[in-house]
Design an enzyme around this catalytic site. Structure first.
Site, PDB file in Angstrom:
ATOM      1  N   LYS A  87      -4.450  50.976 126.359  1.00  0.00           N
ATOM      2  CA  LYS A  87      -5.666  50.594 127.087  1.00  0.00           C
ATOM      3  C   LYS A  87      -5.455  49.340 127.919  1.00  0.00           C
ATOM      4  CE  LYS A  87      -8.934  50.109 124.160  1.00  0.00           C
ATOM      5  NZ  LYS A  87      -7.994  50.084 123.023  1.00  0.00           N
ATOM      6  N   THR A  89      -2.616  48.159 129.052  1.00  0.00           N
ATOM      7  CA  THR A  89      -1.706  48.519 130.135  1.00  0.00           C
ATOM      8  C   THR A  89      -2.447  49.284 131.232  1.00  0.00           C
ATOM      9  OG1 THR A  89       0.058  48.659 128.500  1.00  0.00           O
ATOM     10  CG2 THR A  89       0.491  49.657 130.641  1.00  0.00           C
ATOM     11  N   ARG A 111      -9.291  40.247 126.886  1.00  0.00           N
ATOM     12  CA  ARG A 111      -9.384  39.307 125.775  1.00  0.00           C
ATOM     13  C   ARG A 111      -8.113  38.474 125.634  1.00  0.00           C
ATOM     14  NH1 ARG A 111     -10.477  42.988 120.769  1.00  0.00           N
ATOM     15  NH2 ARG A 111      -9.258  44.451 122.033  1.00  0.00           N
ATOM     16  N   LYS A 122       2.076  43.799 115.617  1.00  0.00           N
ATOM     17  CA  LYS A 122       1.588  44.445 116.839  1.00  0.00           C
ATOM     18  C   LYS A 122       2.197  43.860 118.103  1.00  0.00           C
ATOM     19  CE  LYS A 122      -2.732  45.333 119.368  1.00  0.00           C
ATOM     20  NZ  LYS A 122      -2.449  44.462 120.525  1.00  0.00           N
ATOM     21  N   ALA A 343     -12.168  44.019 117.335  1.00  0.00           N
ATOM     22  CA  ALA A 343     -13.069  45.133 117.646  1.00  0.00           C
ATOM     23  C   ALA A 343     -13.488  45.906 116.412  1.00  0.00           C
ATOM     24  CB  ALA A 343     -12.406  46.087 118.644  1.00  0.00           C
ATOM     25  N   PHE A 374     -10.019  49.092 120.745  1.00  0.00           N
ATOM     26  CA  PHE A 374      -9.840  50.294 119.934  1.00  0.00           C
ATOM     27  C   PHE A 374     -10.470  51.523 120.599  1.00  0.00           C
ATOM     28  CE2 PHE A 374      -9.400  47.145 116.293  1.00  0.00           C
ATOM     29  CZ  PHE A 374      -8.024  47.249 116.262  1.00  0.00           C
ATOM     30  N   PHE A 463       3.661  59.490 128.913  1.00  0.00           N
ATOM     31  CA  PHE A 463       4.890  59.033 128.277  1.00  0.00           C
ATOM     32  C   PHE A 463       6.048  59.905 128.749  1.00  0.00           C
ATOM     33  CE2 PHE A 463       2.710  57.242 124.182  1.00  0.00           C
ATOM     34  CZ  PHE A 463       1.997  56.345 124.972  1.00  0.00           C
ATOM     35  N   TRP A 492       2.709  52.379 133.516  1.00  0.00           N
ATOM     36  CA  TRP A 492       3.662  51.622 132.689  1.00  0.00           C
ATOM     37  C   TRP A 492       5.027  51.558 133.382  1.00  0.00           C
ATOM     38  CZ3 TRP A 492       8.229  53.134 130.085  1.00  0.00           C
ATOM     39  CH2 TRP A 492       8.756  52.166 129.223  1.00  0.00           C
TER      40      TRP A 492
END
Length: 640
Positions: A87, A89, A111, A122, A343, A374, A463, A492
């Protein structure tokens, strides 16, 4: 508002795609003064924090008050795998496409990441690949110190609570009163403004000399009589530390046996972080801080930060935090990085103030793209029902991010485990799994977004292992389930150029008259009815089951006058249900509400669904093993 004259950056795209930090370092950012000048921020509205980041004055809102807001778009997602579906990205890639390629005035509002995940498992939250905020090490580390200011303010209140209970329990009322309202050289006991406000709440007329208070009034004024069992305010730090989830304090000899069991939370779980994200001005922040409820007294009345006497001190510590932080993307478009509430245990949004300033700067034909944490069932729902309710801003569209990987998981694929290799089902074409995920989770999350009355554009974040058949199936299914459009995006690996089709679809979705946005529930409903509405409408539950503790809390908060607040569900982000192992779109379940807490300052009630931790722990091999610095060049490596 005219179109900005922006010098867009043109990073060199490499294959295979290098590490995020290598990409960030290879593209020199513009000086932040140049970014500000390009988008119409005046020099006197900018406070520099080095050459690549700055705080922006809220005076811009007054200067541009007559400018009409731009389009307001939220990026949400389907229920993610533990690896995340991109999200952040997508948010950055979409902004780069709208700005550097379609030449729209556009702002990203994201954020600030917590250092807990950054040094845990993460990693950071600057986006990734050729769609990220730069410099990423400044973004992911201290930034301008907002999180540290929140930590200091939060812990001052925590210290004040325990100190007040200690002093009340070790002093007679007369001695306590004399210390709270000491005589000056003239023999008068003047009260500070915050102490006078306490008299107001007690219904005692204000006095210029506290000596004039009666014995009964002195007792009421001096004794908060906090019930330790009801305290919900914890100390915080911005580090993952499982050993602080339950602690005992007051063990030193000078505390005279006044011990208490409590815990630490991670800073981004602090109510002060949620307040920063939802405030509309410094004055509003001050009022929200004053309303923070830290617990109840022994007769069941709420005790607030104002009763403790620290409202203005906390506001002083957080004064600079209200101003958004300006940075830039890899392609030179502007970004506001501001606030970072979790979140799953808070509302998971960047700040209202950043959005408001950005909407004025981009002007009527521009775009502000913000991200909801999320899946759509959590972040998007809270964006609409909490953030938009307090901001008064009208959203224009939802961009719903999906991946073939996550859809295969929801279609019955094997478990996806962070740090473990993906099973072959995720690396090879598997149409039945993709179809199962589309017919369950994607369908449900599109339906959830459509409940709010605004168009939904599905972004299929591509991907390298995805096949054309899989991607075509996702797009076809998304449109059949009510999406305005569905577009495959390769931001990406290609940056803004890979998201041009997505950007064009979004522009089309937001053309014409604004759609009729609507909230999911009316604030006049009871707290239990609002919780049940979210459970049934968004999660697909048959209903809710309240524990005895949750029932008692709902009754208490209703009795204390908090029943008109919106709901902020604290729930796992890995499933629509309370069970993270249940994928797709589960049905036939009842949502268990274990406990309910009140963030009255922030302005919401948050039910706890199942087991939720507010302090993450470190795994066996955290990210910090790979983070290094060259002591000569001061170049940092290993962040991602």
């Amino acid at each position: 508002m005219s179109t900005w004259n922006v010098e867009y950056l043109k990073p060199t795209l490499l294959q295979p795609v290098p590490l995020d930090i290598a990409i960030s370092r290879a593209q020199p950012p513009k000086d932040i003064e140049k970014v500000a000048a390009e988008i119409g921020i005046h020099p006197d509205e900018l406070d520099l924090y080095g050459r690549k980041k700055a705080k922006v004055s809220l005076d811009i809102l007054d200067r541009l008050t007559e400018v009409r807001n731009g389009k307001y778009v939220v990026v949400a997602g389907i229920t993610p795998t533990p690896l995340g579906e991109g999200k952040s990205t997508t948010t950055i890639g979409l902004v780069q496409a709208l700005g550097a390629h379609l030449h729209k005035n556009v702002f990203a509002c994201v954020r600030q990441p917590s250092q807990g995940p950054t040094f845990g498992i993460k990693g950071g939250a600057a986006g990734g690949g050729y769609s990220q905020v730069i410099p990423m090490e400044e973004f992911n580390l201290h930034l301008t110190g907002d999180i540290h200011a929140i930590t200091a303010a939060n812990n001052l209140l925590a210290a004040a609570i325990d100190a007040r209970m200690f002093h009340e329990s070790t002093q007679a009322t007369e001695a306590l009163f004399n210390r709270l309202a000491p005589k000056n050289k003239q023999g008068v006991r003047p009260l500070s403004e915050i102490q006078l406000r306490r008299l107001d709440r007690l219904g005692i007329p204000r006095v210029t000399d506290a000596e004039h208070l009666s014995e009964e009034q002195r007792v009421s004024f001096a004794r908060l009589n906090i019930d330790p069992a009801t305290i919900t305010w914890n100390r915080v730090m911005d580090t993952n530390d499982r050993f602080l989830r339950k602690i005992e304090i007051g063990l030193g000899p000078n505390e005279k046996g006044h011990t208490r069991t409590t815990q630490f939370d991670i800073t981004v779980a602090s109510e002060l972080m949620a307040i920063l994200a939802l405030t509309t001005s410094l004055a509003d922040m001050q009022k929200r801080i004053s309303r923070i409820v830290i617990g109840s007294d022994k007769t069941g009345n709420p005790v607030t930060a104002d009763d403790i006497g620290v409202t203005d001190a906390l506001t002083v510590l957080m004064r600079d935090t209200v101003r958004p932080n300006l940075m830039q993307t890899l392609e030179g478009t502007p970004v506001f990085v501001h606030a970072g509430p979790f979140a799953n245990i808070a509302h998971g949004q960047s700040s209202i103030l950043a959005d408001k300033v950005a909407l004025k700067l981009v002007g009527q034909d521009g775009f502000v793209i913000t991200e909801a944490g999320f899946g759509a069932d959590i972040g998007m729902e809270k964006f609409f029902n909490i953030k938009c309710r307090y901001s008064g801003l009208q959203p224009s569209a939802v961009v719903l991010v999906a991946t073939v990987r996550a859809l295969k998981m929801h279609g019955g694929g094997p478990a996806v485990v962070a740090g473990a290799p993906l099973k072959h089902e995720y690396l090879d074409e598997n149409i039945p799994l993709v179809e199962g995920g589309c017919d369950s989770n994607l369908r449900k999350q599109i339906e959830n977004a459509n409940k709010f009355g605004i168009p939904v554009v599905v972004c299929v974040n591509k991907f390298a292992t995805d096949t054309d058949k899989e991607l075509e199936l996702v797009c076809s299914k998304a449109k059949s389930y009510g999406a305005f459009d569905a577009v495959v995006s390769e931001h990406w690996s290609q940056g803004g150029a890979g998201a041009v089709a997505l950007a064009k679809s979004l522009v089309k979705a937001t053309e014409g008259p604004a759609k009729e946005f609507k909230f999911l529930y009316d604030l006049e409903l009871s707290l239990e009815e609002k919780i049940a509405t979210i459970a049934k409408e968004i999660y697909g539950a048959d209903g809710i089951e309240l524990s005895a503790e949750a029932k008692e809390k709902l009754e208490r908060y209703t009795r204390q006058g908090f029943s008109k607040l919106p709901i902020c569900m604290a729930k796992t982000h890995l499933s629509l249900s309370s069970d993270p192992t249940k994928k797709g779109a589960p049905t036939g379940f009842t949502l268990p509400i274990r406990d309910v807490r009140a963030s009255v300052g922030a302005g919401f009630i948050y039910p706890l669904v199942g087991e939720m931790t507010t302090m993450p722990g470190l795994n066996t091999r955290p990210c910090f093993y790979d983070i290094t610095i060259d002591p000569v060049t001061e170049i940092i490596d290993g962040l991602f």
